[in-house]
Design an enzyme around this catalytic site. Structure first.
Site, mmCIF file in Angstrom:
data_model
loop_
_atom_site.group_PDB
_atom_site.id
_atom_site.type_symbol
_atom_site.label_atom_id
_atom_site.label_comp_id
_atom_site.label_asym_id
_atom_site.label_seq_id
_atom_site.Cartn_x
_atom_site.Cartn_y
_atom_site.Cartn_z
ATOM 1 N N HIS A 239 44.401 39.328 45.626
ATOM 2 C CA HIS A 239 44.396 37.972 45.064
ATOM 3 C C HIS A 239 44.441 36.982 46.219
ATOM 4 C CE1 HIS A 239 45.506 34.418 42.771
ATOM 5 N NE2 HIS A 239 45.255 35.082 41.653
ATOM 6 N N GLU B 44 46.096 30.967 39.342
ATOM 7 C CA GLU B 44 44.731 30.461 39.383
ATOM 8 C C GLU B 44 44.585 29.179 38.566
ATOM 9 O OE1 GLU B 44 40.518 32.926 39.506
ATOM 10 O OE2 GLU B 44 42.463 33.896 39.290
ATOM 11 N N ARG C 189 44.160 26.017 40.773
ATOM 12 C CA ARG C 189 42.766 25.719 41.162
ATOM 13 C C ARG C 189 41.952 25.341 39.922
ATOM 14 N NH1 ARG C 189 40.809 30.857 43.447
ATOM 15 N NH2 ARG C 189 42.784 31.754 42.776
ATOM 16 N N ARG D 61 37.798 36.327 42.781
ATOM 17 C CA ARG D 61 38.931 36.532 43.685
ATOM 18 C C ARG D 61 38.546 37.250 44.968
ATOM 19 N NH1 ARG D 61 43.374 38.365 39.079
ATOM 20 N NH2 ARG D 61 43.813 36.255 38.299
ATOM 21 N N HIS E 261 46.841 42.836 44.422
ATOM 22 C CA HIS E 261 47.199 42.260 43.124
ATOM 23 C C HIS E 261 46.896 43.181 41.938
ATOM 24 C CE1 HIS E 261 47.975 39.322 40.068
ATOM 25 N NE2 HIS E 261 46.715 39.261 39.681
ATOM 26 N N HIS E 262 45.790 43.898 41.964
ATOM 27 C CA HIS E 262 45.392 44.665 40.783
ATOM 28 C C HIS E 262 44.580 45.881 41.216
ATOM 29 C CE1 HIS E 262 44.651 44.776 36.362
ATOM 30 N NE2 HIS E 262 43.588 45.458 36.717
ATOM 31 N N ARG F 152 38.353 42.191 39.168
ATOM 32 C CA ARG F 152 38.835 41.676 37.883
ATOM 33 C C ARG F 152 38.846 40.154 37.890
ATOM 34 N NH1 ARG F 152 43.336 39.679 36.022
ATOM 35 N NH2 ARG F 152 44.712 40.388 37.693
#
Length: 928
Positions: free
Chosen positions: A721, A734, A737, A758, A861-862, A901
């Site tokens: 991220h 997010e 932004r 991302r 992050h993921h 993602r």
């Protein structure tokens, strides 16, 4: 059967107004006002329905000026525009023969900045409340104090014009009037502070101006009451003797009644834990020596539900009784008492509209916890008192948990000289939540999460021990009790959604969670939940399509997404939004994330972070259904024989192993971002990166399923991220932004399209010389994103009154930052960004101070990879054949998101496939 004579006896107040009986509805927060504090019609109906039979209704506290609301949805009496709405409430109450009394207040230092547009709360002194994370307020000037007294007078005048029979001055619950009297919050050395006599001046001045307004309006029989908190935990704080001193002075000036503010009418001292004498008893003994107080009627409150409560409270010495939660659950409570009914504080989940309860109040924690699924049955306990230890960091205390056969009846702290104010306050709040919910699975206290979780865990242990004792005492076999239709492993959003849906389809469900708390990684989610063609988009005039959603997600995933899973995801997303709303979890505000071209990211109406909101709502639904939870319990092995699931071997926190019997298992254990070795195995270049995930995201579910031969996909697809605060590894949403913020290098320049996916934005940041960047935004962005206030509170944000000021504080060239913002603002006005081609979230120029900046860099992050599943969430083996009786949902699954993602898709993923897994598992066990 009529109530005894005393209860139905009228009482004449000192000003001449008569109340027809001694039972009142207590003032209770409903959080149901409009954004500006005005009155909705459903609140008028709520009060009118509950006025029948009662002597009076005290309407919830109304703030007297815009800096005064202490909670969202508060009612206001800060302008003449509020008079018509309040008048409708007064009329609705009085038409049933009850008196209408309005409580007035100012929250002072208890006001959160986000409730007043990010402004600093005001108080007698610049002393923060004695709780972790409390905002330091701004001390009021002498002129401002005088102005506030005038505003209290204006509020009284408006209450008279609105047709109320009286006002109750709210001098309790640590709000502003109490703050002036408290030696903890009032450190002034002027006319308004100092010794006890000087600290009394503000509440006395408020009472004086109330009398002046009543005299001016020639409302001679207008009731004036005063609510007070007898003691404070703070040191130095208000003592009971201090309260008696103030009350006697108030009584000398003229009061119609005083109103104790207590959690229970029989409560004893919260300062001297060895003194078990009820405060009302001490009060009655003490006022015999006061000059004026002995003749003022006293209202008691807290724990008044049944006739026995009424009898005991009046016998203790109260003149009138205020009834709280019982009036919410039973609008006709007075009539039920006259009929001799025995009541329980429970409501059927289908009764909100019948009971005329406004929706915000229905979802308020203490009310929501009284809602029951009438078809469900709770866990059985062996009645008794269970002793447990609470251990959190330096905190080590003992508690007693008292249980009836089906309920938690009390939770008590054992006396300890090490008790501090902060923890005692945390304990009292959390104790109330658990008693009302009849469960330890309640929201933690803000600012005291670690202590809250330790206390909840101790209560959970007591319940587990008691339940086992009940099984043994009843002669049952523990193994026979631990037979379930469906076992859900993991308690994040996917696991909770699966458990609730399976339960609602008739399955007996248990959740197994290896961590000591519920919520998983979902609780850290920030931005929202993506879905196309929802009713909330339609209401806002947003034209979207599932086709567009599909194509943008596919593009964002670099075309590696499994097409069938993605199609299922897109099709089911609006249904998942609707399902959440049906459970009281409404995501009605909409924003946008990187990689999307249309606003389709659904979030709470107050624009707060979606994760905690979602988990809180799901856990409440869990409690209502009495779904069993096993915390600190590791799923060690799935028992799978001859193509069938027979059980799950688990190990509890004491190292004891046992097998839970079942026919179906849903694995919802999350990804592996917190497993450094696993991340580096698949992506060596990510060594050293921080992770935004909680420590339970270790990939344990993937390993568990691989042992059965489950296939995996996309394991090397790990997302970083772009906007992570590096010292805390805290994700900066997010939505900042998406609300219009920009990214700026240390040189003061924009360097990318901030709304790109991302992976692309992260790559741009890593490519900068400093490998980090700044998120820069203005007051407009902050005011539209509740998460920004959280970042301010955590100390992540640098603030400047102007652009130059901000630039200097972050060691940036002011001329460069000014130039960058000028160029960007021009792009916003023209809705065209020639520099980087940004086409979304060009919402408004960044030009309203103050200006803000947060230093960020990418973090793991993921994990997009995981086990392979069918479109109905069933796990596939390496031969692409389904593993019978096993489903998976959430980040443990691979294939949905491809190589990257999109922000907002994870929350949609967990709910969509969690619901599918729950449905399929519940259906399976009926035929297996």
């Amino acid at each position: 059967m009529n109530l005894p004579t005393i209860f139905n006896t009228a009482l004449r107040f000192s000003k001449g107004k008569t109340i027809k009986n001694r039972l009142l509805m207590a003032p209770m927060t409903t959080c149901s006002g409009f954004y500006d504090g005005s009155v909705p019609q459903e609140l008028v109906e709520y009060y009118g329905k509950r006025a029948q039979g009662l002597g009076a209704v005290i309407v919830e506290c109304c703030f007297i000026e815009p800096l005064g609301p202490a909670f969202p949805g508060a009612l206001g009496i800060d302008s003449d525009k509020k008079i018509p709405g309040l008048a409708r409430i007064a009329t609705a109450i009085k038409q049933h023969g009850a008196l209408a009394i309005l409580q007035i207040y100012h929250g002072g230092r208890m006001v959160e900045p986000e409730l007043i547009g990010g402004k600093t709360p005001v108080a007698p002194s610049a002393i923060a409340a004695a709780r972790e994370g409390a905002t330091i307020p701004r001390a009021l000037s002498s002129q401002e104090v005088e102005a506030l007294i005038t505003k209290f007078g204006d509020a009284v005048n408006r209450a008279i014009k609105a047709g109320f029979d009286g006002v109750e001055i709210h001098g309790a619950n640590t709000y502003l009037i109490q703050q002036f009297f408290s030696p903890h919050s009032n450190r002034r050395d002027d006319y308004w502070g100092g010794d006890r006599e000087k600290r009394s001046r503000f509440p006395l001045a408020v009472l004086d101006i109330t009398h002046q307004m009543v005299d001016r309006a020639e409302a001679s029989n207008f009731i004036i009451g005063y609510r007070f908190s007898p003691e404070e935990m703070e040191k130095p704080g208000i003592t009971f003797e201090d309260s008696l001193y103030l009350l006697d002075k108030l009584a000398e000036r003229g009061l119609d009644y005083i109103h104790f503010s207590l959690g229970h009418w029989s409560r004893s001292s919260i300062i001297d834990l060895d003194d078990h004498i009820p405060l009302i008893t001490r009060y009655r003994q003490a006022i015999t020596t006061t000059k004026f107080l002995a003749n003022v009627p006293v209202i008691g409150v807290g724990g008044i539900v049944n006739r026995s409560d009424i009898d005991q409270a009046f016998d203790a010495g109260y003149d009138l009784l205020a009834v709280g939660k019982a009036c919410i659950v039973y609008p006709d409570w007075y009539q039920r008492m006259n009929a001799g009914e025995e009541l329980r504080l429970e409501m059927a989940s289908t009764q909100r509209q019948v009971l005329c309860i406004p929706e915000p109040l229905w979802h308020f924690s203490l009310v929501d916890a009284m809602i029951r699924d009438v078809q469900s049955a709770g866990k059985k306990f062996k009645a008794g008192i269970y002793h447990e230890k609470v251990e959190a960091e330096a905190l080590k205390l003992n508690i007693d948990v008292q249980l009836d056969t089906d309920r938690i009846t009390d939770i008590r702290l054992q006396p300890d000289s090490c008790l501090d104010v902060d923890f005692t306050q945390t304990f009292e709040q959390l104790r109330t939540r658990m008693l009302v919910a009849n469960s330890p699975y309640v929201d933690a206290i803000a600012g005291a999460t670690t202590q809250s979780e330790a206390l909840k865990k101790a209560v959970s242990r007591a319940l587990s021990t008691s339940s086992k004792n009940w099984v043994l005492e009843s002669g049952k076999d523990l193994a026979s009790i631990e037979q379930y239709d469906v076992i859900v492993i993991g308690s994040g959003g996917a696991g909770l959604a699966a458990a609730i849906n399976a339960h609602d389809l008739g399955a007996k469900v248990v959740i197994v969670e290896r961590m000591p708390t519920l919520g998983g990684n979902t609780i850290k989610a920030s931005v929202g939940m993506n879905a196309a063609e929802t009713r909330y988009q339609e209401e806002k005039g947003i034209h979207d399509s599932k086709v567009c959603f599909y194509e943008e997600t596919l593009k964002g995933g670099k075309y590696k997404n499994d097409p069938a899973l993605l199609q299922q995801f897109v099709e089911k997303a609006p249904d998942a939004i609707t399902w959440l709303a049906q459970q009281g979890i409404t995501l009605s505000d909409i924003t946008i994330t990187g990689g999307m071209s249309i606003d389709r990211t659904h979030r709470p109406a107050d624009r707060s972070a979606v994760g905690a909101f979602l988990i809180s709502g799901l856990v409440k639904n869990l409690n209502q259904r009495h779904i069993e939870v096993l915390l600190d319990t590791k799923a060690e092995q799935i028992e799978y024989h001859q193509g069938k699931v027979t059980g799950l071997r688990v190990v509890d926190e004491y190292g004891e192993s046992r097998i839970l019997q079942t026919k179906a298992i849903i694995v919802a254990t999350g990804g592996f971002s917190a497993n450094t070795k696993m991340v580096e195995h698949y992506r060596p270049e990510l060594a050293g990166f921080v992770t935004t995930n909680h420590k339970g995201a270790t990939g344990s579910g993937i390993t568990l399923l691989q042992a059965l031969g489950a296939a995996t996909v996309d394991m090397a697809e790990i997302q970083i991220h772009p906007t992570v605060e590096q010292h805390s590894a805290y994700l900066i949403s997010e939505s900042i932004r998406g609300g219009g913020a920009i990214l700026v290098s240390q040189a003061g320049d924009r360097f990318c399209n901030e709304m790109e996916t991302r992976d692309k934005v992260s790559a741009k940041i890593i490519g900068l010389p400093e490998h980090s960047a700044w998120i820069v935004f203005d007051e407009q962005v902050r005011s539209q994103n509740k998460a920004a206030d959280e970042y301010l509170a955590k100390g992540f944000v640098i603030q400047g009154e102007c652009i130059n000021d901000l630039a200097l504080q972050i060691a940036m060239d002011p001329a460069a930052l000014t130039r960058t913002l000028t160029t960007f603002n021009q792009a916003v006005r023209q809705q065209h960004d020639p520099q980087f081609g940004r086409t979304t979230a060009l919402r408004h120029p960044l030009e309203q101070g103050p200006f803000y900046a947060i230093k960020i860099a990418p973090g793991v992050h993921h994990t997009m990879g995981g086990v392979a599943i069918t479109t109905r969430a069933q796990v596939l083996d390496t031969q692409h054949e389904p593993l019978n009786g096993i489903w998976a949902a959430g980040e443990v699954v691979g294939g949905i998101h491809g190589a990257n993602r999109i922000g907002g898709n994870a929350v949609a993923d967990i709910i969509i496939f969690g619901l599918l897994a729950g449905e399929q598992a519940a259906t399976w066990v009926k035929t297996a």
